[in-house]
Design an enzyme around this catalytic site. Structure first.
Site, PDB file in Angstrom:
ATOM      1  N   HIS A  46       5.711   5.012   9.544  1.00  0.00           N
ATOM      2  CA  HIS A  46       4.489   5.774   9.827  1.00  0.00           C
ATOM      3  C   HIS A  46       4.516   6.403  11.219  1.00  0.00           C
ATOM      4  O   HIS A  46       3.479   6.790  11.740  1.00  0.00           O
ATOM      5  CB  HIS A  46       3.274   4.858   9.694  1.00  0.00           C
ATOM      6  CG  HIS A  46       3.144   4.219   8.359  1.00  0.00           C
ATOM      7  ND1 HIS A  46       2.312   4.696   7.362  1.00  0.00           N
ATOM      8  CD2 HIS A  46       3.774   3.140   7.831  1.00  0.00           C
ATOM      9  CE1 HIS A  46       2.419   3.927   6.293  1.00  0.00           C
ATOM     10  NE2 HIS A  46       3.295   2.979   6.549  1.00  0.00           N
ATOM     11  N   HIS A  50       3.906  12.027   9.279  1.00  0.00           N
ATOM     12  CA  HIS A  50       4.461  11.277   8.150  1.00  0.00           C
ATOM     13  C   HIS A  50       3.575  11.382   6.918  1.00  0.00           C
ATOM     14  O   HIS A  50       2.410  11.760   7.001  1.00  0.00           O
ATOM     15  CB  HIS A  50       4.634   9.799   8.529  1.00  0.00           C
ATOM     16  CG  HIS A  50       3.330   9.100   8.783  1.00  0.00           C
ATOM     17  ND1 HIS A  50       2.677   9.165   9.994  1.00  0.00           N
ATOM     18  CD2 HIS A  50       2.547   8.342   7.977  1.00  0.00           C
ATOM     19  CE1 HIS A  50       1.554   8.485   9.930  1.00  0.00           C
ATOM     20  NE2 HIS A  50       1.440   7.972   8.714  1.00  0.00           N
ATOM     21  N   ASP A  52       1.919   9.211   3.841  1.00  0.00           N
ATOM     22  CA  ASP A  52       1.564   7.923   3.232  1.00  0.00           C
ATOM     23  C   ASP A  52       1.584   8.106   1.726  1.00  0.00           C
ATOM     24  O   ASP A  52       0.877   8.972   1.192  1.00  0.00           O
ATOM     25  CB  ASP A  52       0.145   7.491   3.619  1.00  0.00           C
ATOM     26  CG  ASP A  52       0.054   6.920   5.015  1.00  0.00           C
ATOM     27  OD1 ASP A  52       1.097   6.734   5.656  1.00  0.00           O
ATOM     28  OD2 ASP A  52      -1.082   6.663   5.462  1.00  0.00           O
ATOM     29  N   HIS A  56       1.141   2.513  -0.036  1.00  0.00           N
ATOM     30  CA  HIS A  56       0.687   2.022   1.269  1.00  0.00           C
ATOM     31  C   HIS A  56      -0.536   1.102   1.137  1.00  0.00           C
ATOM     32  O   HIS A  56      -0.640   0.089   1.829  1.00  0.00           O
ATOM     33  CB  HIS A  56       0.374   3.208   2.180  1.00  0.00           C
ATOM     34  CG  HIS A  56       0.050   2.859   3.591  1.00  0.00           C
ATOM     35  ND1 HIS A  56       0.580   1.768   4.255  1.00  0.00           N
ATOM     36  CD2 HIS A  56      -0.764   3.484   4.502  1.00  0.00           C
ATOM     37  CE1 HIS A  56       0.116   1.729   5.495  1.00  0.00           C
ATOM     38  NE2 HIS A  56      -0.707   2.745   5.672  1.00  0.00           N
ATOM     39  N   HIS A 144      -8.316   5.004   2.373  1.00  0.00           N
ATOM     40  CA  HIS A 144      -6.911   5.002   1.970  1.00  0.00           C
ATOM     41  C   HIS A 144      -6.752   4.504   0.529  1.00  0.00           C
ATOM     42  O   HIS A 144      -6.002   5.086  -0.265  1.00  0.00           O
ATOM     43  CB  HIS A 144      -6.092   4.089   2.894  1.00  0.00           C
ATOM     44  CG  HIS A 144      -5.564   4.766   4.114  1.00  0.00           C
ATOM     45  ND1 HIS A 144      -6.045   4.515   5.370  1.00  0.00           N
ATOM     46  CD2 HIS A 144      -4.580   5.689   4.274  1.00  0.00           C
ATOM     47  CE1 HIS A 144      -5.388   5.244   6.252  1.00  0.00           C
ATOM     48  NE2 HIS A 144      -4.487   5.956   5.614  1.00  0.00           N
ATOM     49  N   GLU A 156      -0.384  12.502   7.837  1.00  0.00           N
ATOM     50  CA  GLU A 156      -1.082  12.113   9.063  1.00  0.00           C
ATOM     51  C   GLU A 156      -0.311  12.503  10.312  1.00  0.00           C
ATOM     52  O   GLU A 156       0.890  12.736  10.273  1.00  0.00           O
ATOM     53  CB  GLU A 156      -1.320  10.595   9.060  1.00  0.00           C
ATOM     54  CG  GLU A 156      -2.293  10.159   7.981  1.00  0.00           C
ATOM     55  CD  GLU A 156      -2.426   8.657   7.841  1.00  0.00           C
ATOM     56  OE1 GLU A 156      -3.526   8.206   7.476  1.00  0.00           O
ATOM     57  OE2 GLU A 156      -1.428   7.926   8.065  1.00  0.00           O
TER      58      GLU A 156
END
Length: 197
Positions: A46, A50, A52, A56, A144, A156
């Protein structure tokens, strides 16, 4: 065509609180008489800009290498916002957005749980932010997890300060790291040049 790099440098970007910073070890060096320069990098998946993957925050979610590549390439909308977006905010914004949405908020653009619920019920396949997390610090899990359950990729730690709101083409393919929940990527926006014709 103008290509805009919206990635942060992996080695100097701020890391999420509590994560270890990246470390570089020089294994070989031309200056030391070795036959080449050779470096080893240690970091979390991360670090820097990056992706996700659903894995995750969702135990049975897709890992980053199994997600459809089309998720990371195509039309996107950059939206200038700051603060924590609510479900009502998302309902107002989504009619004007493509299937990939990036939030520019000087590191302060986050999704509430209700905003993530609205996104999970939409056609959006990827959401991004220039913050180090898509979720606010007091509720990392719920936004998330909601996005993960819907199979939505999260992009992100973007660099969007020089990007005007509007529509672009996004290219943000993650590094292929089999079985992992995230991977660094080089995120680019493609913008058509205006001509006098």
């Amino acid at each position: 065509m103008i290509i805009r790099d919206i990635s942060r440098d992996t080695l100097t970007a701020p890391v999420f609180e509590g994560d270890p910073p990246p470390e570089v070890r020089r294994l070989q060096s031309l200056e030391n008489g070795d036959m080449c320069n050779l470096s080893a990098v240690s970091m979390t998946a991360h670090t820097g800009t990056h992706i996700d993957a659903p894995l995750h925050f969702c135990g049975d979610g897709q890992s980053v290498d199994t997600m459809r590549l089309s998720t990371f390439y195509g039309k996107c909308t950059v939206v200038a916002v700051e603060g924590i977006l609510t479900g009502a905010d998302m309902e107002r914004l989504l009619p004007f957005c493509k299937r990939r949405v990036l939030f520019r908020g000087d590191g302060r653009a986050f999704l509430s749980h209700s905003a993530a619920i609205v996104l999970a019920d939409s056609r959006v396949v990827l959401v991004g932010t220039d913050a180090d997390s898509i979720a606010p610090p007091f509720d990392e899990i719920n936004p998330h997890r909601e996005l993960a359950r819907a199979g939505i990729a999260v992009l992100e730690n973007l660099s969007l300060g020089a990007i005007s709101p509007g529509d672009y083409e996004l290219c943000a393919f993650p590094v292929k790291l089999a079985g992992l929940e995230a991977a660094p990527c080089r995120a680019l926006l493609f913008e058509r040049e205006l001509t006098d014709e």
